[in-house]
Design an enzyme around this catalytic site. Sequence first.
Site, PDB file in Angstrom:
ATOM      1  N   GLU A 107       5.865   4.620   7.697  1.00  0.00           N
ATOM      2  CA  GLU A 107       5.502   5.881   7.051  1.00  0.00           C
ATOM      3  C   GLU A 107       6.193   7.091   7.673  1.00  0.00           C
ATOM      4  OE1 GLU A 107       1.305   5.824   7.462  1.00  0.00           O
ATOM      5  OE2 GLU A 107       0.972   4.714   5.610  1.00  0.00           O
TER       6      GLU A 107
ATOM      7  N   THR B 158      -0.416  -3.309  11.455  1.00  0.00           N
ATOM      8  CA  THR B 158      -1.190  -3.404  10.206  1.00  0.00           C
ATOM      9  C   THR B 158      -0.383  -4.097   9.201  1.00  0.00           C
ATOM     10  OG1 THR B 158      -2.207  -1.367  10.421  1.00  0.00           O
ATOM     11  CG2 THR B 158      -2.218  -2.244   8.264  1.00  0.00           C
TER      12      THR B 158
ATOM     13  N   ASN C 291      -0.282  10.949   6.352  1.00  0.00           N
ATOM     14  CA  ASN C 291      -1.545  10.474   6.905  1.00  0.00           C
ATOM     15  C   ASN C 291      -2.635  11.533   6.954  1.00  0.00           C
ATOM     16  OD1 ASN C 291      -1.156   7.603   7.556  1.00  0.00           O
ATOM     17  ND2 ASN C 291       0.622   8.436   8.634  1.00  0.00           N
TER      18      ASN C 291
ATOM     19  N   THR D 137       0.877  -1.181   0.000  1.00  0.00           N
ATOM     20  CA  THR D 137       0.000   0.000   0.000  1.00  0.00           C
ATOM     21  C   THR D 137       0.911   1.226   0.000  1.00  0.00           C
ATOM     22  OG1 THR D 137      -0.231  -0.157   2.405  1.00  0.00           O
ATOM     23  CG2 THR D 137      -1.993  -1.097   1.073  1.00  0.00           C
TER      24      THR D 137
ATOM     25  N   LYS E  11       3.496  -6.997   4.110  1.00  0.00           N
ATOM     26  CA  LYS E  11       3.265  -5.596   3.759  1.00  0.00           C
ATOM     27  C   LYS E  11       2.868  -4.868   5.038  1.00  0.00           C
ATOM     28  CE  LYS E  11       0.046  -3.370   3.414  1.00  0.00           C
ATOM     29  NZ  LYS E  11      -0.785  -2.479   4.352  1.00  0.00           N
TER      30      LYS E  11
ATOM     31  N   SER F  69      -7.736  10.907   0.649  1.00  0.00           N
ATOM     32  CA  SER F  69      -8.205  11.866  -0.351  1.00  0.00           C
ATOM     33  C   SER F  69      -7.424  11.685  -1.651  1.00  0.00           C
ATOM     34  CB  SER F  69      -8.075  13.290   0.167  1.00  0.00           C
ATOM     35  OG  SER F  69      -6.782  13.521   0.676  1.00  0.00           O
TER      36      SER F  69
END
EC number: 2.3.1.35
Lengths: 381, 381
Positions: free
Chosen positions: A257, A177, A376, A144, A166, A381
Site C-alpha cells: 500500500e 497479512t 490507511n 482487498t 493476496k 470508512s
Amino acid sequence: MTAAKGFTAAGIAAGIKENGNPDLALVVNTGPRRAAAGVFTSNRVKAAPVLWSEQVLKSGQVSAVVLNSGGANACTGPKGFQDTHATAEKVAEVLGRGAIEVAVCSTGLIGVLLPMDKLLPGVETAAAQLSEHGGEKAAIAIKTTDTVHKTSVVTKDGWTVGGMAKGAGMLAPGLATMLVVLTTDAALDNDVLDKALRAATRTTFDRVDSDGCMSTNDTVLLLASGSAEVTPEYDEFAEAVRQVCDDLGQQLIRDAEGASKDIRVEVINAATEDDAVEVGRSIARNNLLKCAIHGEDPNWGRVLSAIGTTKAAFEPDQLNVAINGVWVCKNGGVGEDRDKVDMRYREVHIVADLAAGSETATIWTNDLTADYVHENSAYSS
Amino acid sequence: MTAAKGFTAAGIAAGIKENGNPDLALVVNTGPRRAAAGVFTSNRVKAAPVLWSEQVLKSGQVSAVVLNSGGANACTGPKGFQDTHATAEKVAEVLGRGAIEVAVCSTGLIGVLLPMDKLLPGVETAAAQLSEHGGEKAAIAIKTTDTVHKTSVVTKDGWTVGGMAKGAGMLAPGLATMLVVLTTDAALDNDVLDKALRAATRTTFDRVDSDGCMSTNDTVLLLASGSAEVTPEYDEFAEAVRQVCDDLGQQLIRDAEGASKDIRVEVINAATEDDAVEVGRSIARNNLLKCAIHGEDPNWGRVLSAIGTTKAAFEPDQLNVAINGVWVCKNGGVGEDRDKVDMRYREVHIVADLAAGSETATIWTNDLTADYVHENSAYSS
C-alpha cells in the site's frame, strides 16, 4: 494455482463487497490424494477462519479451501466462528465432502460479521463455476487493497507447484497479512508438505515486513493432489515451494500500500541468523529511515540508530553500511561520499555489515509514504 | 530552568546551523553544591557527547552543561569524540572549572562532524552572556525541528525544580530523542538525584513513543545547586521532578513532527506493569492504527491486532477497548456503536482492558500523517 493437475478453482462476486467486485474463491482438490499443510498467523488474536482452519489442518487432509475478501471475520466472537463453520459445512454439502476437510480463509476489515445471506449462496455459485482454468479468477476474488492479483508457478520434471496470494497492507512477520494457497500435483504426504512449507515460509513470507503490522488472518496452505503420480526428492520439492513463496512474497512487496520503493535489507556477517533477522527487522521497521528512503535520502545514521536498538552481537565502531552499493558508513562513521548513491530506482538495497560472524538474512520492506497514510486513514470508512 | 536559584544560562547563534538560528546553549551551576544525575539513551550506538557525559556523571558532579543543536555528533568516530572533549575543555577553560565536570549534549543530523571553528568561539560568546534569566534563550538554542521551545517549573516551599527540553522526532523509549536539563536549588546529594531522576523518567519520558525510533543522543540531566539551602523530603522532591518530566514529556508529544493527534494509550487490568507497558507500546507503534486515528477512524480491530502480537497475559475473548470513552470492543468482539466516538479533538484516549490483573501503564504517542512523511523525507537534504 490450477497449473498443478488435480485442482479446480473459481472466483465470483457474491455481494460481500459493497462495490460488487469479486469476493469469493473456491479451490478444490480433485486428485487421488488430499494431503495438506498450513502455516498461520502468530498473532494471538486470531480470526475465526484461522481458528477453524488450524483444526482442519490437524488431520493433514484438505479437500477444499473457500476464501472470501470483504471481511476478515476477526474479533467477531462465537457468531463469527459459527459463520466460518457454516461456510465450511456449505462447501462440504455442495461438493459432497466432509466439512472438517474444508479450510476457510477471510480477509478484510476486522470486527464486522460477514453477510452470510450473500456468502452461502455465493458458495453454490462458485461451485458451479469450478474449472481447471479457474486459478486466475480465484486469485482476483481474494484481493482487498491489492492493485494486482498474484500467482506463481514452478514446473519441474512431471510435477508442478503453483500458488496465489493476496496482501498489500498489514504486512509483517508471522506472517504478513496474506492469504496464500499453494498447490502441487506431486504425490507427497502431509508431513513432507508441512516440513517444506515451514522451511519456505521462514525465509520468504516471514521476512516480508512492509509496515510492521501483524494480521489476525494470515494463512498459507499447501495442498497436494498426487495427480502427477510423481514423488519428487524432498530437497527438489522444498526448493520449488520456496521459489513460489519467494516469488509471491516479492509480488506482495511490489504491491504494498502506497509504497514507492521496495527495500531489500541484507544483514551480513552476523554472529547468528537470529541476530541477522533481528537487525534486519529493526532497520525495516524504522519509520524515519523509511521516510528518508522515500525522499531518496541515503540517511545511514538512521540505519545505525536502528541497529543500536537490537540485542545482536556487534561493536558500534565496526559497523558498515552500504546503500545501493556505496559504503556510506565505515567502522561506525562516515564512509564513502553519500552523493554517490543513486536512489532513482524503485528497488533500494541496504547492506548492514555487523562484522561479528558469517550469518546472513534478508528482510524486505517498503518506504513510508503519504499515500500509505492516506490509504490507511480511510480504510474502514 | 534558571527559575531554580544558583544557575545561569545562555543561548546564542554560533553558526553551527546554516540558517543562522540559535544553536548553542550553556547552563552553569553557580551554587554551593554541584551534585548531578543523568539518564542516557539505551541505544547501543551512542553519540560522542553521550559517551563523554556518561563519564562525567560517574563522579556525580556537574558544573556546567554545554548543548548544541545543528549536529548530533553521532557516528563520527574518534574525531567526533575529540571534538566533544575539546568542547568540554573549552567550557572548563572559560569558566575556570574542570573539564570532567562539564556535560556535553548534541542534537541534529547523525554522521556529520561539528564545525569546531564555530562551536568553540561560540562557547566564549555564550559564557559572556550567562544570566540568571537566560533559561529561555538556552531552551530556544537547543531546538531542531521543534516548533516551540519547552520549559517547565514546579515551585515548592523554598525550593524549585525547573527544566528545559527539546525533541520532536525520533521519539521512542530509552529515551525519546530528547535533550533535557533539569535544575533544582534544593540541597541534595547525587544519589538522591539519581534515584528521583530514574523514577521520574521511567514513567514519563520513557513512555513517550511518538514514532518508535530511538535516538543515539538522548540525555536527561538533573543538576542541584543547593542554593535554596533546603533539603526536601525525598518523596516530595521525587514528585516535583516527576511533574516537571511529565510536563516536558507532554510538550514533546504536542510538538511531535507532523502530528495532528496526541494519543494517550492507557492499558488497564494488566497482570504486571511490564505487560501493560509492552501492550501500550505495541499499540502506540502500530502504523495502521496511527493512520486510522489520523483519519478520525475508531478502528479498534487494529488495537486488537496490536495487542495480539505481545506476550502479555490476556485471553482474546476477554479484551475490551474504549476509544474516547466509547467501549467499541467488548469481550474481544463488537461493542458499542463506533459512530458514537467523537474524534474531532487533538487528544485521543484509547483504553485497552486486558482483564488479567490490576496493573496499569500509559504510553503517549502521535498519529502518523503525511506531514510526518514529508518532514522526514527531506530532513538531511
